[in-house]
Scaffold this motif. Structure first.
Motif, PDB file in Angstrom:
ATOM      1  N   GLN A 281       1.013  -1.382   0.648  1.00 34.18           N
ATOM      2  CA  GLN A 281      -0.027  -0.463  -0.071  1.00 34.18           C
ATOM      3  C   GLN A 281       0.819   1.588  -0.411  1.00 34.18           C
ATOM      4  N   VAL A 282       0.274   2.078  -0.304  1.00 33.55           N
ATOM      5  CA  VAL A 282       0.775   3.429  -0.462  1.00 33.55           C
ATOM      6  C   VAL A 282       0.076   4.642   0.675  1.00 33.55           C
ATOM      7  N   GLN A 283       1.154   4.587   1.890  1.00 28.09           N
ATOM      8  CA  GLN A 283      -0.077   5.941   2.646  1.00 28.09           C
ATOM      9  C   GLN A 283       1.172   7.419   1.501  1.00 28.09           C
ATOM     10  N   SER A 284       1.721   7.290   0.961  1.00 24.94           N
ATOM     11  CA  SER A 284       1.666   9.169   0.233  1.00 24.94           C
ATOM     12  C   SER A 284       3.366   8.840  -0.533  1.00 24.94           C
ATOM     13  N   LEU A 285       3.314   9.980  -1.085  1.00 25.27           N
ATOM     14  CA  LEU A 285       4.200  10.634  -1.980  1.00 25.27           C
ATOM     15  C   LEU A 285       4.896  11.618  -1.392  1.00 25.27           C
ATOM     16  N   ALA A 286       6.752  11.658  -1.852  1.00 30.42           N
ATOM     17  CA  ALA A 286       7.454  13.203  -1.602  1.00 30.42           C
ATOM     18  C   ALA A 286       8.296  12.936  -2.883  1.00 30.42           C
ATOM     19  N   MET A 287       9.286  13.717  -3.106  1.00 25.95           N
ATOM     20  CA  MET A 287      10.448  13.807  -4.026  1.00 25.95           C
ATOM     21  C   MET A 287      11.264  14.456  -3.210  1.00 25.95           C
ATOM     22  N   VAL A 288      12.505  14.509  -3.647  1.00 28.29           N
ATOM     23  CA  VAL A 288      13.416  14.211  -3.263  1.00 28.29           C
ATOM     24  C   VAL A 288      14.436  14.416  -4.244  1.00 28.29           C
ATOM     25  N   VAL A 289      15.551  15.342  -3.668  1.00 22.36           N
ATOM     26  CA  VAL A 289      16.809  16.151  -4.433  1.00 22.36           C
ATOM     27  C   VAL A 289      17.867  15.952  -3.714  1.00 22.36           C
ATOM     28  N   GLY A 290      18.878  15.744  -4.249  1.00 27.10           N
ATOM     29  CA  GLY A 290      20.304  15.852  -3.978  1.00 27.10           C
ATOM     30  C   GLY A 290      21.173  16.503  -4.957  1.00 27.10           C
ATOM     31  N   THR A 291      22.626  15.921  -4.330  1.00 28.49           N
ATOM     32  CA  THR A 291      23.724  16.937  -5.330  1.00 28.49           C
ATOM     33  C   THR A 291      24.705  16.417  -5.502  1.00 28.49           C
ATOM     34  N   ALA A 292      24.551  14.939  -5.394  1.00 31.66           N
ATOM     35  CA  ALA A 292      25.537  14.137  -6.435  1.00 31.66           C
ATOM     36  C   ALA A 292      25.270  14.137  -8.059  1.00 31.66           C
ATOM     37  N   ASN A 293      26.388  13.441  -8.435  1.00 31.42           N
ATOM     38  CA  ASN A 293      26.181  13.205  -9.840  1.00 31.42           C
ATOM     39  C   ASN A 293      26.665  11.971 -10.766  1.00 31.42           C
ATOM     40  N   ALA A 294      26.551  10.675  -9.985  1.00 33.08           N
ATOM     41  CA  ALA A 294      26.552   9.504 -10.021  1.00 33.08           C
ATOM     42  C   ALA A 294      25.412   8.970 -11.006  1.00 33.08           C
ATOM     43  N   ASP A 295      25.879   8.223 -12.095  1.00 30.66           N
ATOM     44  CA  ASP A 295      24.848   8.262 -12.590  1.00 30.66           C
ATOM     45  C   ASP A 295      24.008   6.982 -12.247  1.00 30.66           C
ATOM     46  N   PRO A 296      22.073   7.342 -12.261  1.00 29.72           N
ATOM     47  CA  PRO A 296      22.117   6.717 -11.479  1.00 29.72           C
ATOM     48  C   PRO A 296      21.525   4.693 -11.800  1.00 29.72           C
ATOM     49  N   LYS A 297      21.332   3.949 -10.895  1.00 31.54           N
ATOM     50  CA  LYS A 297      21.961   2.579 -11.040  1.00 31.54           C
ATOM     51  C   LYS A 297      20.306   1.375 -11.046  1.00 31.54           C
ATOM     52  N   PRO A 298      20.057   0.906 -10.982  1.00 30.92           N
ATOM     53  CA  PRO A 298      18.885   0.035 -11.117  1.00 30.92           C
ATOM     54  C   PRO A 298      18.699  -0.780  -9.389  1.00 30.92           C
ATOM     55  N   GLU A 299      19.737  -1.231  -8.913  1.00 34.81           N
ATOM     56  CA  GLU A 299      20.431  -1.002  -7.014  1.00 34.81           C
ATOM     57  C   GLU A 299      20.337  -0.016  -6.286  1.00 34.81           C
ATOM     58  N   ASP A 300      20.015   1.192  -7.008  1.00 41.19           N
ATOM     59  CA  ASP A 300      19.801   2.546  -5.947  1.00 41.19           C
ATOM     60  C   ASP A 300      18.809   2.529  -4.629  1.00 41.19           C
ATOM     61  N   THR A 301      19.020   2.461  -3.861  1.00 40.26           N
ATOM     62  CA  THR A 301      17.951   2.439  -2.757  1.00 40.26           C
ATOM     63  C   THR A 301      17.521   3.767  -2.344  1.00 40.26           C
ATOM     64  N   GLN A 302      18.320   4.838  -2.669  1.00 38.14           N
ATOM     65  CA  GLN A 302      18.563   6.067  -2.413  1.00 38.14           C
ATOM     66  C   GLN A 302      19.280   6.794  -3.331  1.00 38.14           C
ATOM     67  N   LEU A 303      19.232   8.477  -3.186  1.00 34.72           N
ATOM     68  CA  LEU A 303      19.559   9.465  -3.805  1.00 34.72           C
ATOM     69  C   LEU A 303      21.163   9.192  -3.570  1.00 34.72           C
ATOM     70  N   GLY A 304      22.441   9.823  -4.188  1.00 32.30           N
ATOM     71  CA  GLY A 304      23.583   9.561  -3.671  1.00 32.30           C
ATOM     72  C   GLY A 304      24.078  10.372  -2.477  1.00 32.30           C
ATOM     73  N   ALA A 305      22.775  12.025  -2.568  1.00 29.69           N
ATOM     74  CA  ALA A 305      23.837  12.539  -2.113  1.00 29.69           C
ATOM     75  C   ALA A 305      22.077  13.701  -1.221  1.00 29.69           C
ATOM     76  N   GLN A 306      21.307  12.552  -0.780  1.00 29.78           N
ATOM     77  CA  GLN A 306      19.918  14.042  -0.613  1.00 29.78           C
ATOM     78  C   GLN A 306      20.168  14.618   0.356  1.00 29.78           C
ATOM     79  N   VAL A 307      19.722  16.190  -0.207  1.00 27.86           N
ATOM     80  CA  VAL A 307      19.597  17.376   0.695  1.00 27.86           C
ATOM     81  C   VAL A 307      17.938  17.856   0.524  1.00 27.86           C
ATOM     82  N   ALA A 308      16.905  17.849  -0.037  1.00 26.03           N
ATOM     83  CA  ALA A 308      15.980  18.054   0.621  1.00 26.03           C
ATOM     84  C   ALA A 308      14.748  17.011  -0.182  1.00 26.03           C
ATOM     85  N   THR A 309      13.353  17.250   0.809  1.00 28.59           N
ATOM     86  CA  THR A 309      12.092  16.434   0.763  1.00 28.59           C
ATOM     87  C   THR A 309      11.341  17.353   0.481  1.00 28.59           C
ATOM     88  N   ALA A 310      10.183  17.178  -0.293  1.00 29.05           N
ATOM     89  CA  ALA A 310       8.850  17.585  -0.473  1.00 29.05           C
ATOM     90  C   ALA A 310       7.761  16.939  -0.479  1.00 29.05           C
TER      91      ALA A 310
END
Length: 158
Positions: A50-79
């Protein structure tokens, strides 16, 4: 015999704007759906998640995204994010796609602060408050400064 190929994707538009004013910077980028995001979506379809809610996260890292990512490289904010009712669009080949728009706004930073944003993602928040990174994208730096708000609009394509 014609077979349908599974399509799951998305496109992010990031804009910086003066409060109540014009856009001063804009970035667009296609994203990668993470393995965790695909698994969670499959669980939703099967009635196991089930889904309680959704959020957008932003970060400062620039490494290429990978399928196994579970978080941003350097998250700095959430909305907190809002999901609009899905609609239909035609792709370039004339095939119907379902598109759901997810939107969020990050308020201006404190005066004098800056953030060189280069990555973003949608987090699915489960009823137990755990977060799953659904997708991940990097893009050329867009610098968030004290007087600018950042809006994020994601078209999630099925």
């Amino acid at each position: 015999m014609m077979r349908e190929k599974p399509v799951l994707g998305g496109r992010l538009v990031v804009e910086l704007r003066e409060p109540g004013g014009p856009v001063v910077a804009r970035r667009e980028a296609d994203n990668l759906i993470t393995n965790a995001g695909r698994t969670y979506l499959a669980g939703l379809l099967g009635g196991h998640r089930q889904v309680q809610s959704l959020a957008m996260v932003v970060g400062t890292a620039n490494a290429d995204p990978k399928p196994e990512d579970t978080q941003l490289g350097a998250q700095v904010a959430t909305a907190s994010a809002a999901l609009a009712e899905p609609g239909q669009v035609q792709d370039q080949a004339g095939k119907t796609q379902i598109v759901a728009k997810v939107t969020a706004t990050l308020p201006p930073l404190s005066t004098g602060d800056t953030q060189p944003i280069q990555e973003a993602g949608i987090q699915i928040i489960a009823p137990d408050n755990s977060a799953v990174l659904y997708n991940h994208v990097t893009f050329p730096v867009i610098t968030r400064t004290g007087n600018l708000e950042m809006s994020l609009t994601w078209e999630v394509i099925f």
